[in-house]
Write an enzyme that holds these catalytic residues in place. Structure first.
Site, mmCIF file in Angstrom:
data_model
loop_
_atom_site.group_PDB
_atom_site.id
_atom_site.type_symbol
_atom_site.label_atom_id
_atom_site.label_comp_id
_atom_site.label_asym_id
_atom_site.label_seq_id
_atom_site.Cartn_x
_atom_site.Cartn_y
_atom_site.Cartn_z
ATOM 1 N N HIS A 1 41.795 46.325 23.968
ATOM 2 C CA HIS A 1 42.710 45.604 23.076
ATOM 3 C C HIS A 1 42.316 44.143 23.048
ATOM 4 O O HIS A 1 42.068 43.539 24.109
ATOM 5 C CB HIS A 1 44.155 45.756 23.536
ATOM 6 C CG HIS A 1 44.569 47.188 23.589
ATOM 7 N ND1 HIS A 1 44.805 47.916 22.460
ATOM 8 C CD2 HIS A 1 44.708 48.032 24.635
ATOM 9 C CE1 HIS A 1 45.101 49.159 22.800
ATOM 10 N NE2 HIS A 1 45.044 49.264 24.118
ATOM 11 N N TYR B 1 44.845 37.622 17.163
ATOM 12 C CA TYR B 1 43.634 38.440 17.230
ATOM 13 C C TYR B 1 42.333 37.651 17.144
ATOM 14 O O TYR B 1 41.253 38.234 17.219
ATOM 15 C CB TYR B 1 43.681 39.506 16.119
ATOM 16 C CG TYR B 1 44.860 40.440 16.271
ATOM 17 C CD1 TYR B 1 44.987 41.242 17.397
ATOM 18 C CD2 TYR B 1 45.854 40.516 15.303
ATOM 19 C CE1 TYR B 1 46.070 42.095 17.556
ATOM 20 C CE2 TYR B 1 46.943 41.365 15.443
ATOM 21 C CZ TYR B 1 47.045 42.146 16.580
ATOM 22 O OH TYR B 1 48.108 42.983 16.742
ATOM 23 N N GLU C 1 39.236 51.864 27.004
ATOM 24 C CA GLU C 1 40.268 51.456 26.040
ATOM 25 C C GLU C 1 40.261 49.936 25.964
ATOM 26 O O GLU C 1 40.231 49.261 26.997
ATOM 27 C CB GLU C 1 41.636 51.961 26.517
ATOM 28 C CG GLU C 1 42.789 51.510 25.646
ATOM 29 C CD GLU C 1 44.148 51.920 26.231
ATOM 30 O OE1 GLU C 1 44.174 52.725 27.203
ATOM 31 O OE2 GLU C 1 45.162 51.420 25.729
ATOM 32 N N PRO D 1 43.488 51.431 13.023
ATOM 33 C CA PRO D 1 44.038 50.867 11.794
ATOM 34 C C PRO D 1 44.226 49.357 11.825
ATOM 35 O O PRO D 1 44.646 48.784 12.831
ATOM 36 C CB PRO D 1 45.391 51.579 11.638
ATOM 37 C CG PRO D 1 45.694 52.155 12.971
ATOM 38 C CD PRO D 1 44.375 52.425 13.633
ATOM 39 N N ASN D 2 43.920 48.778 10.670
ATOM 40 C CA ASN D 2 44.100 47.348 10.374
ATOM 41 C C ASN D 2 43.070 46.444 11.032
ATOM 42 O O ASN D 2 43.043 45.252 10.741
ATOM 43 C CB ASN D 2 45.529 46.883 10.722
ATOM 44 C CG ASN D 2 46.562 47.586 9.878
ATOM 45 O OD1 ASN D 2 46.453 47.586 8.650
ATOM 46 N ND2 ASN D 2 47.546 48.211 10.501
ATOM 47 N N ARG E 1 43.887 37.514 9.051
ATOM 48 C CA ARG E 1 45.315 37.246 9.276
ATOM 49 C C ARG E 1 45.569 37.173 10.768
ATOM 50 O O ARG E 1 44.809 37.702 11.571
ATOM 51 C CB ARG E 1 46.157 38.403 8.698
ATOM 52 C CG ARG E 1 46.339 38.363 7.198
ATOM 53 C CD ARG E 1 47.118 39.594 6.718
ATOM 54 N NE ARG E 1 48.095 40.034 7.717
ATOM 55 C CZ ARG E 1 48.523 41.293 7.845
ATOM 56 N NH1 ARG E 1 48.062 42.240 7.082
ATOM 57 N NH2 ARG E 1 49.423 41.602 8.761
ATOM 58 N N ASN F 1 39.298 50.953 20.483
ATOM 59 C CA ASN F 1 40.506 50.169 20.246
ATOM 60 C C ASN F 1 41.336 50.994 19.257
ATOM 61 O O ASN F 1 41.111 50.916 18.044
ATOM 62 C CB ASN F 1 40.191 48.792 19.677
ATOM 63 C CG ASN F 1 41.459 47.955 19.525
ATOM 64 O OD1 ASN F 1 42.572 48.485 19.590
ATOM 65 N ND2 ASN F 1 41.302 46.666 19.315
ATOM 66 N N ALA G 1 47.321 50.395 16.600
ATOM 67 C CA ALA G 1 48.714 50.846 16.712
ATOM 68 C C ALA G 1 48.828 52.290 17.206
ATOM 69 O O ALA G 1 49.840 52.664 17.818
ATOM 70 C CB ALA G 1 49.415 50.687 15.369
ATOM 71 N N ARG H 1 53.298 41.188 25.032
ATOM 72 C CA ARG H 1 53.856 41.288 23.681
ATOM 73 C C ARG H 1 55.088 42.211 23.692
ATOM 74 O O ARG H 1 55.670 42.448 24.742
ATOM 75 C CB ARG H 1 52.758 41.760 22.727
ATOM 76 C CG ARG H 1 51.561 40.801 22.703
ATOM 77 C CD ARG H 1 50.501 41.234 21.730
ATOM 78 N NE ARG H 1 51.021 41.234 20.358
ATOM 79 C CZ ARG H 1 50.383 41.811 19.331
ATOM 80 N NH1 ARG H 1 49.218 42.409 19.534
ATOM 81 N NH2 ARG H 1 50.918 41.778 18.133
HETATM 82 O O1 CA2 Z 1 45.306 43.885 20.614
HETATM 83 C C1 CA2 Z 1 44.803 44.854 20.050
HETATM 84 O O2 CA2 Z 1 43.580 44.993 19.923
HETATM 85 C C2 CA2 Z 1 45.693 45.918 19.408
HETATM 86 O O3 CA2 Z 1 45.100 47.182 19.635
HETATM 87 C C3 CA2 Z 1 45.730 45.584 17.934
HETATM 88 C C4 CA2 Z 1 46.684 46.441 17.126
HETATM 89 C C5 CA2 Z 1 48.065 46.486 17.793
HETATM 90 O O4 CA2 Z 1 48.897 47.399 17.095
HETATM 91 C C6 CA2 Z 1 47.981 46.886 19.247
HETATM 92 O O5 CA2 Z 1 49.284 46.854 19.808
HETATM 93 C C7 CA2 Z 1 47.092 45.930 20.010
HETATM 94 C C8 CA2 Z 1 46.863 45.895 15.720
HETATM 95 C C9 CA2 Z 1 45.577 45.685 14.977
HETATM 96 C C10 CA2 Z 1 45.921 44.934 13.737
HETATM 97 O O6 CA2 Z 1 44.856 44.084 13.441
HETATM 98 C C11 CA2 Z 1 45.101 43.060 12.571
HETATM 99 C C12 CA2 Z 1 44.083 42.177 12.410
HETATM 100 C C13 CA2 Z 1 44.245 41.111 11.575
HETATM 101 C C14 CA2 Z 1 45.406 40.955 10.888
HETATM 102 C C15 CA2 Z 1 46.427 41.851 11.054
HETATM 103 C C16 CA2 Z 1 46.281 42.927 11.886
#
Ligand code: CA2
Length: 147
Positions: free
Chosen positions: A101, A24, A99, A11-12, A19, A75, A78, A108
């Site tokens: 990230h 990221y 896996e 997700p996301n 953003r 990946n 969340a 974090r």
């Molecule tokens: O660091 C990573 O790749 C994560 O898997 C990213 C997840 C986070 O919940 C994990 O703890 C670590 C969040 C992805 C959200 O991606 C976004 C990208 C752009 C703007 C906002 C969120």
């Protein structure tokens, strides 16, 4: 036969590049996919790229990889920190699982320090940004005896 690698994103991650670039990076998911496709062709891997914001869709996609993909790079975003369902789906997959990230989750918030997926993963990559996807493909090629 060219081994198929499924790269599955949670997700996301469709918002990448739009953003929070300080966490990221600036690359979009489409850009990452293009880079991975070029590398996969060089190494001799077939790629399937997938993203969903829905836990069940991710579980379905992992199940669909069974018997078709040689390895999974995931990946789980969340869901990493919450999903027994994704862990169980990955446990039903026979090949290597990496896996991944983008961020260094260990630097974090504490809730990001635990991963349900890591106990099934053959490798975990974190904190390498978009390059992590390329590193995962190189590692996958090695695990599959291709590099
Ligand atoms: O660091 C990573 O790749 C994560 O898997 C990213 C997840 C986070 O919940 C994990 O703890 C670590 C969040 C992805 C959200 O991606 C976004 C990208 C752009 C703007 C906002 C969120």
């Amino acid at each position: 036969m060219v081994p198929r690698i499924d790269i599955i994103n949670g997700p996301n991650l469709n918002l990448l590049g739009q953003r929070e670039p300080e966490i990221y990076g600036h690359e979009t998911l489409a850009g990452i996919e293009a880079t991975c496709r070029a590398l996969a062709e060089r190494i001799g891997l077939e790629l399937r790229f997938f993203q969903s914001n829905h836990e069940g869709a991710l579980v379905d996609r992992i199940q669909a990889a069974r018997g078709h993909a040689a390895g999974i790079v995931i990946n789980p975003a969340a869901y990493t920190h919450t999903s027994v369902a994704i862990l169980d789906a990955l446990s039903s997959f026979d090949g290597p699982v990496i896996e991944l990230h983008l961020s260094n989750v260990h630097r974090r918030e504490a809730f990001r320090h635990h991963s349900y997926v890591s106990s099934r993963a053959d490798a975990v990559i974190a904190g390498c940004g978009a390059q992590g996807y390329e590193l995962a493909l190189w590692r996958m090629a090695r695990l599959l005896g291709r590099a």
